[in-house]
Enzyme design. Structure first.
Site, PDB file in Angstrom:
ATOM      1  N   ASP A 247       0.861  -1.172   0.000  1.00 35.36           N
ATOM      2  CA  ASP A 247       0.000   0.000   0.000  1.00 35.36           C
ATOM      3  C   ASP A 247       0.902   1.228   0.000  1.00 35.36           C
ATOM      4  O   ASP A 247       1.551   1.540   0.997  1.00 35.36           O
ATOM      5  CB  ASP A 247      -0.889  -0.029   1.245  1.00 35.36           C
ATOM      6  N   ILE A 249      -0.068   4.505  -0.859  1.00 32.48           N
ATOM      7  CA  ILE A 249      -0.926   5.666  -1.116  1.00 32.48           C
ATOM      8  C   ILE A 249      -0.359   6.969  -0.553  1.00 32.48           C
ATOM      9  O   ILE A 249      -0.861   8.046  -0.889  1.00 32.48           O
ATOM     10  CB  ILE A 249      -2.351   5.442  -0.578  1.00 32.48           C
ATOM     11  N   LYS A 285      -4.559  10.729  -0.917  1.00 26.33           N
ATOM     12  CA  LYS A 285      -3.615  11.338   0.024  1.00 26.33           C
ATOM     13  C   LYS A 285      -2.579  12.176  -0.707  1.00 26.33           C
ATOM     14  O   LYS A 285      -2.307  13.319  -0.321  1.00 26.33           O
ATOM     15  CB  LYS A 285      -2.916  10.270   0.858  1.00 26.33           C
TER      16      LYS A 285
END
Length: 505
Positions: A247, A249, A285
């Site tokens: 992940d 992000i 984000k």
């Protein structure tokens, strides 16, 4: 509807429909709704909402003093043809409106691949043909689980980790989470020993481990994984023949050294099975655009790409969004300016915020990325337990008027750690937050002085916990604190606690 009728109705529905796995009724989601409802009056009226934990956007709206959102607004004003809802761009309305291919616009996939590369320093390139769309990172995480695991299978996740992983990874897929315990003895770094221990424990419990999930940069730690750690993780999953889901992000939120190293950069120089490597990405984000629901799965496994693309039919990115962002992210000058400005402003805000905490004796884990800090309040616990953590948390939320997340929400193995967001408020709000902290610590010191004579100017810091019981019996009336959402969850609930606090400031 009577209780008998409600029970009968629930019996007509599926197990998923009647389960509490989504967590919608938790303060985390309740807070998100109320934040949206009341953010327009933040710090402007006595009923303004003061929030720290609900990072629904990377940066607050313009009126709240955003860090980089204005750059996007300026680009949109200068590029009206990128929108099909302007006189300059309406000629593309029909073509965009009727497009529904789940592969996505080629220009959009190219733009995403290019942005992913630039957000990682240009040290790696990404193939647009491997870009799979999904409805935000939530949808991307779930899509990966549907591709890689069956109900009852499990993924290892180093703790502390994002609380909503329980929803994203397991609510509809039936996939389990097996925590890999990490602690402060080595600044929460992932070790081979911890991985092996979690894997072996799962095996003994007859749990089929299908992979390992990591967040890099970390939420909630705000740290990045070094190359040696990433290489050891790749070696681990190759030995076990299980998947590695990364992940990433927060890749573009790195604001200081060390330089960010992504998984794609690591596997370029390793002898590993690329079919086991997958990346989850989004623009929620890194660009602060969660409402546009841009989630991405990038896999080195051809079957995952093909199957994932078919599954993405259930959560595509709208063609209008693809059209606009495709144009924006292919503007090299804009992307370079955005990434540079964002990094500088994050670094400045992080410095101001952590320095303000240090001035009152509160330390945070050293971090170089993300939109938050991992705050160490262990010395302030009345009891070194998770119950003690919740006591302190309630004082901070109910009496001080600051909304933070207790570490137990993130499955932290040590009580006393809290995540605090610093990028979702303007400079004025930061000053209000620090003012409240100083007042809180000051009142604690004053109460402690009434209990024991302090000879050393530093001794009160370690004894401050003694004064919390007296603090919890009164409110900070000077700030007009009131609690909107009084219901609490277990400290081990999958979703972070976030009752909302109204405040006069």
């Amino acid at each position: 509807m009577g209780s008998s009728s409600a029970t009968e109705n629930r019996q007509l529905l599926s197990k998923i429909a009647t389960s509490e796995g989504h967590g919608e009724n938790s303060p985390y989601f309740d807070g998100g709704r109320r934040t949206i409802e009341t953010h327009s009056t933040q710090l402007k009226t006595p009923r303004g909402l003061f929030r720290w934990v609900l990072q629904k956007t990377r940066f607050a709206l313009e009126k709240f003093g955003d860090l980089s959102f204005g750059l996007i607004e300026d680009w949109i004003k200068k590029n009206p043809r990128a929108s099909i809802c302007t006189p300059e761009g309406v000629e593309e309305f029909k073509n965009v409106a009727i497009f529904q291919d789940y592969h996505g616009f080629p220009e959009f996939r190219k733009a995403v691949a290019t942005f992913m590369s630039k957000a990682r320093g240009g040290r790696v390139t990404f193939d647009p043909n491997r870009v799979v769309m999904s409805g935000g990172a939530t949808g991307a995480n779930e899509l990966v689980m549907f591709c890689l695991a069956d109900p009852g299978d499990a993924f290892l996740i180093p703790s502390p980790y994002y609380p909503a992983f329980y929803r994203d990874l397991g609510w509809r897929t039936g996939v389990q989470i097996v925590p890999v315990d990490c602690d402060s003895s080595n600044n929460f770094k992932i070790t081979k020993e911890a991985l092996e221990a979690a894997y072996e424990k799962a095996q003994k419990n007859n749990i089929n481990v299908k992979g390992l999930i990591i967040t890099n940069p970390s939420n909630p730690l705000g740290t990045t994984l070094d190359r040696d750690t990433l290489e050891s993780l790749v070696e681990f999953i190759n030995q076990k023949n299980i998947h590695l889901v990364c992940d990433e992000i927060y890749a573009a939120t790195v604001f200081s050294s060390p330089t960010y190293t992504c998984i794609s950069e690591v596997i370029q120089n390793m002898n590993c099975n690329p079919n086991l490597i997958h990346i989850v990405y989004s623009l929620s984000k890194d660009m602060g655009l969660p409402g546009l629901r841009v989630g991405i799965v990038y896999s080195y496994n051809d079957d995952v790409v093909n199957i994932g693309r078919k599954m993405s039919s259930f959560g595509l990115v709208s063609s209008q969004t693809q059209h606009m962002l495709g144009s924006m992210l292919l503007d090299e000058e804009f992307v370079a300016r955005f990434l540079e400005t964002s990094s500088k402003r994050l670094a400045k805000r992080h410095g101001v915020f952590t320095k303000g905490l240090e001035e009152v004796g509160i330390n945070c884990l050293k971090s170089n990325a993300g939109l938050f800090c991992w705050m160490d309040l262990r010395r302030l616990l009345e009891d070194q337990t998770f119950d003690g953590e919740m006591v302190l948390w309630r004082v901070i939320v109910n009496e001080v008027g600051l909304n933070v997340s207790p570490g137990s929400s993130f499955k932290c193995v040590e009580p006393g750690w809290f995540r605090v967001c610093f990028a979702n408020m303007d400079d004025e709000t930061v000053e209000v937050a620090l003012k409240r902290i100083r007042k809180f610590v000051g009142q604690g010191k004053k109460a402690q002085d009434q209990v024991v004579q302090v000879k050393s100017p530093k001794r009160w810091k370690s004894n401050l916990r003694l004064s919390f019981s007296s603090l919890s019996t009164r409110r900070f009336d000077q700030e007009g604190v009131n609690v909107l959402s009084p219901h609490m969850m277990s400290p081990h609930s999958p979703m972070p606690h976030s009752p909302l606090v109204r405040a006069k400031t």
